[in-house]
Design an enzyme around this catalytic site. Structure first.
Site, PDB file in Angstrom:
ATOM      1  N   ASP A  80      -6.569  -6.526   4.172  1.00  0.00           N
ATOM      2  CA  ASP A  80      -5.944  -5.195   4.226  1.00  0.00           C
ATOM      3  C   ASP A  80      -5.915  -4.679   5.663  1.00  0.00           C
ATOM      4  OD1 ASP A  80      -5.048  -2.619   3.767  1.00  0.00           O
ATOM      5  OD2 ASP A  80      -6.742  -2.016   2.504  1.00  0.00           O
ATOM      6  N   HIS A 117      -8.326   1.111  -3.926  1.00  0.00           N
ATOM      7  CA  HIS A 117      -9.239   0.900  -2.794  1.00  0.00           C
ATOM      8  C   HIS A 117      -9.902   2.238  -2.497  1.00  0.00           C
ATOM      9  CE1 HIS A 117      -9.509  -0.073   1.831  1.00  0.00           C
ATOM     10  NE2 HIS A 117     -10.699   0.136   1.280  1.00  0.00           N
ATOM     11  N   SER A 161       0.846  -1.185   0.000  1.00  0.00           N
ATOM     12  CA  SER A 161       0.000   0.000   0.000  1.00  0.00           C
ATOM     13  C   SER A 161       0.879   1.231   0.000  1.00  0.00           C
ATOM     14  CB  SER A 161      -0.892   0.017   1.247  1.00  0.00           C
ATOM     15  OG  SER A 161      -1.338   1.342   1.459  1.00  0.00           O
ATOM     16  N   HIS A 192      -1.173  -1.296  -4.284  1.00  0.00           N
ATOM     17  CA  HIS A 192      -2.446  -0.973  -3.621  1.00  0.00           C
ATOM     18  C   HIS A 192      -2.508   0.538  -3.417  1.00  0.00           C
ATOM     19  CE1 HIS A 192      -5.952  -1.994  -1.147  1.00  0.00           C
ATOM     20  NE2 HIS A 192      -5.536  -1.085  -0.282  1.00  0.00           N
ATOM     21  N   ASP A 206      -4.642   3.600  -1.969  1.00  0.00           N
ATOM     22  CA  ASP A 206      -5.684   3.942  -0.997  1.00  0.00           C
ATOM     23  C   ASP A 206      -6.211   5.355  -1.219  1.00  0.00           C
ATOM     24  OD1 ASP A 206      -5.975   1.639   0.745  1.00  0.00           O
ATOM     25  OD2 ASP A 206      -3.905   2.013   1.354  1.00  0.00           O
ATOM     26  N   MET A 215     -11.300  -6.018   5.445  1.00  0.00           N
ATOM     27  CA  MET A 215     -10.504  -5.068   6.239  1.00  0.00           C
ATOM     28  C   MET A 215     -10.178  -5.711   7.591  1.00  0.00           C
ATOM     29  SD  MET A 215     -10.080  -2.441   4.331  1.00  0.00           S
ATOM     30  CE  MET A 215      -9.134  -1.513   5.536  1.00  0.00           C
ATOM     31  N   MET A 262      -8.773   8.180   0.049  1.00  0.00           N
ATOM     32  CA  MET A 262      -9.574   8.588   1.220  1.00  0.00           C
ATOM     33  C   MET A 262     -10.049  10.019   1.022  1.00  0.00           C
ATOM     34  SD  MET A 262      -7.228   7.075   4.260  1.00  0.00           S
ATOM     35  CE  MET A 262      -6.476   5.447   4.149  1.00  0.00           C
ATOM     36  N   MET A 268     -12.091   4.615  -0.529  1.00  0.00           N
ATOM     37  CA  MET A 268     -12.752   4.900   0.752  1.00  0.00           C
ATOM     38  C   MET A 268     -13.376   6.278   0.606  1.00  0.00           C
ATOM     39  SD  MET A 268      -9.680   3.361   3.079  1.00  0.00           S
ATOM     40  CE  MET A 268      -8.545   3.393   1.694  1.00  0.00           C
TER      41      MET A 268
HETATM   42  C1  DX5 Z   1      -6.246   1.486   5.644  1.00  0.00           C
HETATM   43  C2  DX5 Z   1      -5.738   1.182   4.259  1.00  0.00           C
HETATM   44  C3  DX5 Z   1      -4.634   0.198   4.190  1.00  0.00           C
HETATM   45  C4  DX5 Z   1      -3.382   0.601   4.913  1.00  0.00           C
HETATM   46  C5  DX5 Z   1      -2.667  -0.623   5.318  1.00  0.00           C
HETATM   47  O1  DX5 Z   1      -7.427   2.212   5.549  1.00  0.00           O
HETATM   48  O2  DX5 Z   1      -6.796   0.683   3.454  1.00  0.00           O
HETATM   49  O3  DX5 Z   1      -4.366  -0.180   2.863  1.00  0.00           O
HETATM   50  O4  DX5 Z   1      -2.550   1.402   4.167  1.00  0.00           O
HETATM   51  O5  DX5 Z   1      -1.554  -0.232   6.038  1.00  0.00           O
HETATM   52  P1  DX5 Z   1      -0.814  -1.217   7.061  1.00  0.00           P
HETATM   53  O6  DX5 Z   1      -0.325  -2.401   6.254  1.00  0.00           O
HETATM   54  O7  DX5 Z   1       0.259  -0.372   7.598  1.00  0.00           O
HETATM   55  O8  DX5 Z   1      -1.832  -1.636   8.078  1.00  0.00           O
HETATM   56 ZN    ZN Z   2      -6.395  -0.241   1.468  1.00  0.00          ZN
END
Ligand code: DX5
Ligand code: ZN
Length: 240
Positions: A191, A78, A14, A39, A41, A149, A43, A80
């Protein structure tokens, strides 16, 4: 490349934990070290309490997302964000290969899954720690990836929530039953909080694709760097 035609166990660093000032290099380096997917992310400070990156950054990263053999690597987005649909075409155009979203963030889950596929991407549904798998009941035909998750979404570096192992096993049973009747495989991704010392038990619970943010990018200055940590994750998976 079809993401389902990649190795049995896939590691998806990620980039949330990457050095954002050097994102292209970071992506190139983890792929050179053997990462399977990138990956990504997204947000929005609305669906989750943090704000990250969007389609423009995806487009900028795309040329750096190359496997050692020169082929395009999978960008695993991903989302969010809420609402979901408005941003889907932008990510498809920016070079995403997989787009996953949280069912609570879409008013019309079936429509959103169809929209992602119409734009040429694989579609994923994401389950927060307390979100039931029942959202899958009538849409398995439209789902290419299930993402469990193992932390509450919003931040990297949190601890793995053990109940996710139970949910992974439930999801694995659903996927296997569906594969037996349809002949089609659905990827099972996990994840949050995935590390060298717990990845084997997570694989045993049924996951095949492992997001790892802080575990991979946190090894930047460690002995062996990204190659070292990727090797340790693979070694732990080989023991399963
Ligand atoms: C959290 C993200 C993850 C996060 C994982 O909301 O979706 O992808 O970056 O990070 P680690 O591996 O550090 O838990
Ligand atoms: Zn993620």
């Amino acid at each position: 490349m079809d993401p389902a035609n990649t190795p049995d166990y896939r590691i998806a660093p990620s980039i949330l934990s990457a050095d954002f000032a050097r994102l292209g290099d970071e992506v190139g380096q983890v792929l050179a070290a053997g990462a399977d997917f990138i990956h990504f992310d997204v947000m929005d400070n609305h669906y989750v309490p943090n704000l990250t990156i969007g389609p423009m950054v995806c487009k900028a990263v795309r040329p750096h997302a190359r496997r050692p053999d020169g082929s395009d690597a999978i960008i695993d987005v991903h989302l969010m964000v809420k609402p979901v649909d408005r941003i889907v075409p932008d990510f498809a155009e920016a070079g995403a290969n997989i787009i996953s979203f949280h069912p609570e963030a879409s008013d019309h889950i079936d429509r959103t899954l169809g929209l992602i596929r119409e734009h040429g991407c694989k579609a994923g549904l994401v389950f927060n720690p307390a979100t039931p798998l029942g959202y899958l009941d009538y849409v398995m035909d439209r789902v290419d990836l299930i993402l469990i998750m193992s932390v509450n979404p919003g931040f990297g570096g949190q601890s793995f929530i053990d109940e996710a192992l139970v949910k992974l096993a439930d999801a694995r049973a659903r996927i296997d039953a569906y594969a037996a009747s349809s002949g089609r495989t659905i990827m099972l991704e996990v994840d949050g909080g995935v590390k060298v010392d717990n990845i084997a038990k997570i694989a045993k619970a049924g996951a095949c694709t492992f997001v790892a943010g802080s575990a991979v990018f946190g090894a930047r200055d460690a002995d062996g760097g990204y190659r070292g940590v990727m090797g340790k994750l693979r070694e732990a998976l080989a023991s399963v």
